[in-house]
Scaffold this motif. Structure first.
Motif, PDB file in Angstrom:
ATOM      1  N   SER A  16       0.911  -1.427   0.005  1.00  0.00           N
ATOM      2  CA  SER A  16       0.106  -0.114  -0.124  1.00  0.00           C
ATOM      3  C   SER A  16       0.832   1.275   0.052  1.00  0.00           C
ATOM      4  O   SER A  16       0.615   2.149  -0.678  1.00  0.00           O
ATOM      5  N   ARG A  18       4.084   1.463  -1.098  1.00  0.00           N
ATOM      6  CA  ARG A  18       4.549   1.938  -2.513  1.00  0.00           C
ATOM      7  C   ARG A  18       3.397   2.310  -3.368  1.00  0.00           C
ATOM      8  O   ARG A  18       3.709   3.235  -4.314  1.00  0.00           O
ATOM      9  N   ALA A  19       2.298   1.791  -3.490  1.00  0.00           N
ATOM     10  CA  ALA A  19       1.101   2.083  -4.251  1.00  0.00           C
ATOM     11  C   ALA A  19       0.749   3.705  -4.165  1.00  0.00           C
ATOM     12  O   ALA A  19       0.446   4.474  -4.817  1.00  0.00           O
ATOM     13  N   ILE A  20       0.664   4.067  -2.767  1.00  0.00           N
ATOM     14  CA  ILE A  20       0.504   5.367  -2.475  1.00  0.00           C
ATOM     15  C   ILE A  20       1.534   6.382  -3.088  1.00  0.00           C
ATOM     16  O   ILE A  20       1.298   7.396  -3.552  1.00  0.00           O
ATOM     17  N   ASP A  22       3.609   5.829  -5.414  1.00  0.00           N
ATOM     18  CA  ASP A  22       3.678   5.929  -7.047  1.00  0.00           C
ATOM     19  C   ASP A  22       2.400   6.849  -7.480  1.00  0.00           C
ATOM     20  O   ASP A  22       2.449   7.691  -8.462  1.00  0.00           O
ATOM     21  N   ALA A  23       1.387   6.653  -6.653  1.00  0.00           N
ATOM     22  CA  ALA A  23       0.008   7.538  -7.195  1.00  0.00           C
ATOM     23  C   ALA A  23       0.302   9.045  -6.925  1.00  0.00           C
ATOM     24  O   ALA A  23      -0.092   9.766  -7.550  1.00  0.00           O
ATOM     25  N   ILE A  41      -5.158  10.431  -4.578  1.00  0.00           N
ATOM     26  CA  ILE A  41      -4.066   9.678  -4.431  1.00  0.00           C
ATOM     27  C   ILE A  41      -4.401   8.442  -4.103  1.00  0.00           C
ATOM     28  O   ILE A  41      -4.201   7.172  -4.541  1.00  0.00           O
ATOM     29  N   ARG A  44      -6.241   6.425  -6.988  1.00  0.00           N
ATOM     30  CA  ARG A  44      -5.552   5.830  -7.905  1.00  0.00           C
ATOM     31  C   ARG A  44      -4.547   4.520  -7.170  1.00  0.00           C
ATOM     32  O   ARG A  44      -4.159   3.629  -7.851  1.00  0.00           O
ATOM     33  N   ALA A  45      -4.236   4.724  -5.817  1.00  0.00           N
ATOM     34  CA  ALA A  45      -3.456   3.575  -5.196  1.00  0.00           C
ATOM     35  C   ALA A  45      -4.323   2.644  -4.927  1.00  0.00           C
ATOM     36  O   ALA A  45      -4.007   1.586  -4.454  1.00  0.00           O
TER      37      ALA A  45
END
Lengths: 207, 207
Positions: A16, A18-20, A22-23, A41, A44-45
């Protein structure tokens, strides 16, 4: 030896996080700082808004951490050991500065870093509070690493002991940043080398 | 001799032009580039939108002219003769550079220029097309003035003839801009003087 066992919850958290990041970096690159929102954010994450607020108090805090993480990964790719405490010190100040400024050039030319760096530099330029947070967290520590390397060169008799190490740092970092910011010329390794050379020898003719 | 007779229409045009520039710079300082509109500028200046479009094709064009006008007035206040073709040349490169960089410091510290300069620098940072227009119209001519003064010093034996005059210019302008942009330290006359001094003598110890 077996792999360390990471509990599933930690794996999920890391995914999560990492996804946050990146977003957050993707959005700020695409729509700018002002139009990036915690809601955007989260969406998208693929996480809930509350997940973000559990870890960060604000949009600025998420972006600051995302950018610090990006910078740390860039430094690692450029060959710095994780947690490296200083600039390289081979005993040759010019050679070490060329290595570091060439790596900076590569980073500034990398499209993955260019857009978020520009978005955050632009926001810091007009928003003094955000600018101060980024400067304190990211820029000042970098400037300090340069200053410490220059002080080591002064102690070794390789640099003028009367020079202010912090000002000397700006002499190296400032022109590179100015050229990047205003796109007044190509950012190449040859430019990095010429900049180090001129900053070391100065403009006054030597007898 | 009597005053030159300016027709009323010209006076009105000049008044409108000044009101449009003031409105444009005021708005961009207050709400940023993105939220400044031709409608907003016209409304604050007390003119019709068509008056603006008669003279300028776009918001960017108005702001570019407004900013060039601001810079020209700042240069005039700093004592430059109108239309002055170059940097001062007293025969002493260090002294002349100190005068010019001190004037730059004063300008960057002036709240009238700070906000629009930051708003437009921020926009140019993320918008390459606008950035290129401002760089071509404003920054490149300034950098050329420095480079010509340095070339004159090289011809006079006061500066290393092997140094690249444009790179030497960046060595003077870059650190000042970096410190202004990131607010990493005070912008003072003492800083301008120290910067000129270090750029001229370089970091390597002299024998």
């Amino acid at each position: 030896m077996s792999e360390p066992r990471i509990p599933d919850a930690s794996r999920r958290s890391e995914r999560s996080r990492r996804a946050i990041f990146d977003a957050a970096l993707g959005l700020v690159s695409e729509v700018g700082y002002a139009k990036t929102t915690v809601e955007g954010i989260a969406s998208r994450a693929g996480v809930g808004k509350q997940t973000i607020y559990r870890w960060w108090p604000s949009k600025a805090a998420v972006l600051l951490d995302a950018y610090l993480d990006l910078a740390a990964r860039a430094a690692e790719e450029a060959g710095a050991a994780p947690g490296q405490a200083g600039l390289p010190d081979s005993g040759d100040l010019a050679a070490d500065l060329r290595v570091v400024l060439r790596a900076t050039v590569d980073e500034l030319n990398d499209p993955r870093y260019d857009a978020p760096t520009r978005a955050l530099a632009a926001e810091g330029c007009t928003d003094p509070e955000l600018g101060a947070r980024f400067t304190a967290a990211l820029l000042t520590p970098q400037l300090e690493l340069f200053a410490r390397r220059i002080e080591a060169a002064q102690a070794a008799g390789q640099a003028d002991p009367d020079a202010d190490a912090r000002l000397a740092t700006e002499l190296l970092v400032g022109p590179l940043h100015h050229r990047w910011m205003h796109r007044t010329g190509p950012l190449t390794h040859a430019y990095a080398d010429a900049l180090v050379d001129l900053a070391l020898r100065g403009l006054t003719p030597r007898p």
